[in-house]
Design a protein around this motif. Sequence first.
Motif, PDB file in Angstrom:
ATOM      1  N   SER A   6      -0.793   7.067   2.145  1.00 23.41           N
ATOM      2  CA  SER A   6      -0.194   8.078   3.100  1.00 23.41           C
ATOM      3  C   SER A   6      -0.060   7.590   4.553  1.00 23.41           C
ATOM      4  N   LYS A   7      -0.942   6.536   4.831  1.00 28.16           N
ATOM      5  CA  LYS A   7      -0.637   5.925   6.233  1.00 28.16           C
ATOM      6  C   LYS A   7      -1.098   4.656   6.108  1.00 28.16           C
ATOM      7  N   VAL A   8      -0.626   3.714   6.818  1.00 22.48           N
ATOM      8  CA  VAL A   8      -1.346   2.271   6.932  1.00 22.48           C
ATOM      9  C   VAL A   8      -1.199   1.874   8.419  1.00 22.48           C
ATOM     10  N   LEU A   9      -2.305   1.403   9.191  1.00 17.16           N
ATOM     11  CA  LEU A   9      -2.360   0.742  10.332  1.00 17.16           C
ATOM     12  C   LEU A   9      -2.498  -0.627  10.177  1.00 17.16           C
ATOM     13  N   GLY A  10      -1.302  -1.472  10.769  1.00 17.85           N
ATOM     14  CA  GLY A  10      -1.691  -2.803  10.362  1.00 17.85           C
ATOM     15  C   GLY A  10      -1.849  -3.534  11.757  1.00 17.85           C
ATOM     16  N   LEU A  11      -2.866  -4.528  12.006  1.00 16.65           N
ATOM     17  CA  LEU A  11      -3.371  -5.111  13.095  1.00 16.65           C
ATOM     18  C   LEU A  11      -3.054  -6.604  13.170  1.00 16.65           C
ATOM     19  N   ASN A  45       9.129  -2.382   7.806  1.00 13.12           N
ATOM     20  CA  ASN A  45       9.126  -1.287   8.518  1.00 13.12           C
ATOM     21  C   ASN A  45       9.109   0.122   7.582  1.00 13.12           C
ATOM     22  N   HIS A  46       8.349   0.902   7.968  1.00  8.44           N
ATOM     23  CA  HIS A  46       8.283   2.243   7.076  1.00  8.44           C
ATOM     24  C   HIS A  46       7.561   3.315   8.108  1.00  8.44           C
ATOM     25  N   GLU A  47       8.086   4.456   8.093  1.00  6.22           N
ATOM     26  CA  GLU A  47       7.619   5.746   9.017  1.00  6.22           C
ATOM     27  C   GLU A  47       5.963   5.911   8.621  1.00  6.22           C
ATOM     28  N   LYS A  48       5.742   5.577   7.542  1.00  2.00           N
ATOM     29  CA  LYS A  48       4.105   5.501   7.271  1.00  2.00           C
ATOM     30  C   LYS A  48       3.300   4.393   7.771  1.00  2.00           C
ATOM     31  N   ILE A  49       3.958   3.319   8.299  1.00  2.00           N
ATOM     32  CA  ILE A  49       3.283   2.221   8.649  1.00  2.00           C
ATOM     33  C   ILE A  49       3.248   1.829  10.378  1.00  2.00           C
ATOM     34  N   GLU A  50       2.013   1.848  10.649  1.00  2.00           N
ATOM     35  CA  GLU A  50       2.213   1.513  12.303  1.00  2.00           C
ATOM     36  C   GLU A  50       1.509  -0.057  12.710  1.00  2.00           C
ATOM     37  N   TYR A  51       2.376  -0.762  13.343  1.00  2.00           N
ATOM     38  CA  TYR A  51       1.819  -2.257  13.634  1.00  2.00           C
ATOM     39  C   TYR A  51       1.268  -2.178  15.172  1.00  2.00           C
ATOM     40  N   ILE A  52       0.467  -2.969  15.269  1.00  2.00           N
ATOM     41  CA  ILE A  52      -0.399  -2.906  16.460  1.00  2.00           C
ATOM     42  C   ILE A  52      -0.747  -4.639  16.696  1.00  2.00           C
ATOM     43  N   CYS A  97       0.763  -1.276  -0.011  1.00  2.00           N
ATOM     44  CA  CYS A  97       0.066   0.013  -0.044  1.00  2.00           C
ATOM     45  C   CYS A  97       0.841   1.318   0.086  1.00  2.00           C
ATOM     46  N   ILE A  98       1.917   1.347   0.878  1.00  2.00           N
ATOM     47  CA  ILE A  98       3.003   2.272   0.956  1.00  2.00           C
ATOM     48  C   ILE A  98       3.511   2.876  -0.405  1.00  2.00           C
ATOM     49  N   GLN A  99       4.023   1.573  -1.151  1.00  2.00           N
ATOM     50  CA  GLN A  99       4.685   1.672  -2.230  1.00  2.00           C
ATOM     51  C   GLN A  99       3.802   2.015  -3.399  1.00  2.00           C
ATOM     52  N   ASN A 100       2.246   1.961  -3.213  1.00  2.00           N
ATOM     53  CA  ASN A 100       1.610   2.447  -4.324  1.00  2.00           C
ATOM     54  C   ASN A 100       0.717   3.744  -4.005  1.00  2.00           C
ATOM     55  N   GLY A 101       1.228   4.741  -2.764  1.00  2.00           N
ATOM     56  CA  GLY A 101       1.001   6.055  -2.813  1.00  2.00           C
ATOM     57  C   GLY A 101       0.346   6.191  -1.380  1.00  2.00           C
TER      58      GLY A 101
END
Length: 245
Positions: free
Chosen positions: A66-71, A86-93, A60-64
Motif C-alpha cells: 500500500s505504501k513504500v518509503l525508499g531511502l 516513480n509511483h504515487e504509492k512510493i516516496e523517495y528520500i 513491492c507496489i506491483q505485488n500489492g
Amino acid sequence: MKQNIYDNPVFFKEYTNLRKTGVTYNDFVEQPALKSVMPSLDNKTVLDLGCGTGQFAMYCIQNGASKVLGLDISRNMIDQAIKENNHEKIEYICMPIEDLELNNLKFDIIVSSLAIHYIKDYSNLVAKISQFLNRDGEFIFSIEHPIVTARKDMNNWVKDHEGNRLYWALDHYQEEGIREQHWYIDGVIKYHRTISTIINTLIDNGLVLGKMIEPQSITEGLEKMPKLHNEERRPSFMVIKAYKV
C-alpha cells in the motif's frame, strides 16, 4: 563521514552499466533469494533501506504493497529512482540510513538489499529498525557473507600459476571492523561482522530469527554466468528474515 560511493561519477557509471546488463550476482543469486522470503505484500507498508534506483520499491507496489518509503544516501540513485520507478504509492528520500528518523511512523516490512555491510554502527541501526516495525512486522535483509568480508585484503581466491581457482582463503574472521577494497574505485569501505554478532544483535533488540539463507544461483544464472558455480564453494551473500514480537 558516511560513505557515498554511488555519487562518485566513475563508480556510478560502471555500476549502473553493470546492472543494466541483467547478468549479475544480484539478478541470479541475491534478488531471487531475497524475494523468496518476502511475505504477502498485500496492503503492507514497506520501508526500503538503501533503495538504490527503486526497482525493489516498485516490485513491492506491483505485488500489492500500500505504501513504500525508499531511502538512499545517493542523490544519483534517488534521481534515477524518481525517473525510472516513480509511483504515487512510493516516496523517495535522499538521506543516510544511519540518520533516519520517522516521527513515530511504523512499517509492516523493513527490507534492505546489500546495504547494511556499509553501516558502521549495526547495533544502533537494528535498535532503530526494531522501533520502526509494527508488532509481527518483518525485517528482511541481505548482506555480503561474512566469509567474503572476513579476510582483511578481501582477495580470497587462491589460484595456481594458470589462474585457476584452487580454494577460498578464510582469515581474520573474529576480527570485526573495517575492510577496504577496490571496486571500480579505490577505498570502498565495508564492515565485517561475525555471523553470531549479526544474529545476536537482532535478538538483543527484540527480534526473533525467522530464516537465514546462504543462496545459490538460480538455473538461468548458471547458464548465463558459469562462474556462479563457485557459489557452491563459498556463498557470496546471506539473507536473513527476523520478526518483531
